[in-house]
Enzyme design. Sequence first.
Site, PDB file in Angstrom:
ATOM      1  N   HIS A  83       0.828  -1.214   0.000  1.00  0.00           N
ATOM      2  CA  HIS A  83       0.000   0.000   0.000  1.00  0.00           C
ATOM      3  C   HIS A  83       0.861   1.262   0.000  1.00  0.00           C
ATOM      4  O   HIS A  83       0.431   2.305   0.485  1.00  0.00           O
ATOM      5  CB  HIS A  83      -0.961   0.031   1.191  1.00  0.00           C
ATOM      6  CG  HIS A  83      -1.712  -1.250   1.387  1.00  0.00           C
ATOM      7  ND1 HIS A  83      -2.906  -1.532   0.764  1.00  0.00           N
ATOM      8  CD2 HIS A  83      -1.400  -2.371   2.095  1.00  0.00           C
ATOM      9  CE1 HIS A  83      -3.314  -2.736   1.103  1.00  0.00           C
ATOM     10  NE2 HIS A  83      -2.409  -3.287   1.906  1.00  0.00           N
TER      11      HIS A  83
ATOM     12  N   SER B 278      15.328  21.201 -16.678  1.00  0.00           N
ATOM     13  CA  SER B 278      14.149  21.978 -17.058  1.00  0.00           C
ATOM     14  C   SER B 278      14.619  23.232 -17.780  1.00  0.00           C
ATOM     15  O   SER B 278      15.687  23.774 -17.479  1.00  0.00           O
ATOM     16  CB  SER B 278      13.377  22.347 -15.805  1.00  0.00           C
ATOM     17  OG  SER B 278      12.592  23.495 -16.038  1.00  0.00           O
TER      18      SER B 278
ATOM     19  N   GLU C 153      10.215   7.911 -17.185  1.00  0.00           N
ATOM     20  CA  GLU C 153       8.878   8.465 -17.454  1.00  0.00           C
ATOM     21  C   GLU C 153       8.417   8.126 -18.870  1.00  0.00           C
ATOM     22  O   GLU C 153       7.263   7.761 -19.099  1.00  0.00           O
ATOM     23  CB  GLU C 153       8.890   9.985 -17.274  1.00  0.00           C
ATOM     24  CG  GLU C 153       8.950  10.408 -15.823  1.00  0.00           C
ATOM     25  CD  GLU C 153       9.145  11.908 -15.686  1.00  0.00           C
ATOM     26  OE1 GLU C 153       8.355  12.526 -14.965  1.00  0.00           O
ATOM     27  OE2 GLU C 153      10.078  12.472 -16.284  1.00  0.00           O
TER      28      GLU C 153
ATOM     29  N   LYS D 247      16.274  21.594 -11.481  1.00  0.00           N
ATOM     30  CA  LYS D 247      15.614  20.325 -11.763  1.00  0.00           C
ATOM     31  C   LYS D 247      16.512  19.276 -12.396  1.00  0.00           C
ATOM     32  O   LYS D 247      17.368  19.576 -13.200  1.00  0.00           O
ATOM     33  CB  LYS D 247      14.429  20.564 -12.706  1.00  0.00           C
ATOM     34  CG  LYS D 247      13.340  21.388 -12.073  1.00  0.00           C
ATOM     35  CD  LYS D 247      12.407  20.547 -11.245  1.00  0.00           C
ATOM     36  CE  LYS D 247      11.369  19.959 -12.167  1.00  0.00           C
ATOM     37  NZ  LYS D 247      10.419  19.169 -11.408  1.00  0.00           N
TER      38      LYS D 247
END
Length: 461
Positions: free
Chosen positions: A162, A283, A296, A289
């Site tokens: 979980h 970024s 991804e 970043k």
Amino acid sequence: MSQSDFSQYTWGGRFAEPISELVKRYTASVAFDQRLWRQDIRASLAHATMLARQGIIAMTDLAEIERGMAQVSQEIEAGSFVWSLDLEDVHLNIEKRLTALVGDAGKRLHTGRSRNDQVATDVRLYLRDSIDDILGLLGQFQSRLLDLAEAEAATPLPGFTHLQVAQPVTFGHHLLAYFEMTKRDAERFADCRRRTNRLPLGAAALAGTSYPIDRQLVADLLGFDGVCENSLDAVSDRDFAIEFCAASALTMMHLSRLSEELVLWMNPRVGFVKLADRFCTGSSIMPQKKNPDVPELARGKTGRVYGHLMALLTLMKGQPLAYNKDNQEDKEPLFDAVDTVSDTLRIFAEMIPGITSQPENMRHALNQGFATATDLADYLTRKGLPFRDAHEVVGLAVRHAEERGVDLAELPLTELRQFSELIDDDVFAVLTVEGSLASRRHIGGTAPDQVLAAIARARRA
Ligand code: ARG
């Protein structure tokens, strides 16, 4: 266009007017089926060899076809071959050029054959080679995974259920879960290969052919395990492509799960791993970043492979026997599935060595989650308390520790004994992460020596 102009088309004889430009573009597949050229030539040479050995064409025709095809291959390889939309697909483009080079022998190549059994053969040859590449890539990914798992065989990591800290596992053990997944993936691809590796040629358009062909010879020449046994099925079966997409969808799903974990683990709040800069991007606006673009994208690309599986299933569901032009639509989804799963495996194999664990952060997370609570319950059970009662006792102890803001192992013995008299000072061996890990020492368990044994078994296999 006069009659003589459009009779250049293969079926010009039957038609009174040429197709419109729009129809030509709509129906042509040469832009994407070009990629089958090697398989097309290989299958044609095997077909021609069989025709000559059976006396259906002359040996001199075969020699001319071989000479012409060598030239065609060279031209395609060199990029000088002119692909023509007028010639619709890879098959007609190659046959036309062959005929321009060698004359009548080229025109005899299509004896006892149809593009229907030809294309089915080419796609199967192509997919067989692709599966072999993918099996190699899977193997590479797995061996890098095993290397990392070995280095991390004893590194404690919070195991989650979980997405909440559950019990300690080792990072190596966690990685080995992905080994098991990809092992099943490899089995599925190998199984799909068996059904892919059957020869459709000889089915001709749909009913077989009246020439005295030898299908087994063609199968042997092309390395097929056997022939497709029903001519109607041979030209219309695309199960192998669907199976391949299903196997690819599962592989991508596994890589997507790993991607999701990498994204999570790389988040600075979690910080379980670092990923080498070459797999991340920055970024354009936020200078601080470092984004996990590769995982991804792999997660995102999984969706398109699922889409290809659905596209192929839908392509086939309404088709009456035997060949229908619908089948031309099998190629783009299949090719894209091959490319996507191959590229993703390739980049993952490279990325695995770029993963560095951050053991302090893993341990910090473990110490905050009462990860050894089950071990305490098991300890009490071993001392005679029924497990359900032990569960209750430990629940109370966890609540107490939480209120005090400490881990179970940090509670003094006197406080622990308030929850059960059965607790003695031997409890601390159980409450430590190392003790918890070491106690799970059965096959499939997370104890470091079990992880090493699993790696050894995996390497042997
Ligand atoms: N380009 C076609 C395909 O990909 C080849 C077979 C064409 N056969 C036909 N009867 N039109 O399926």
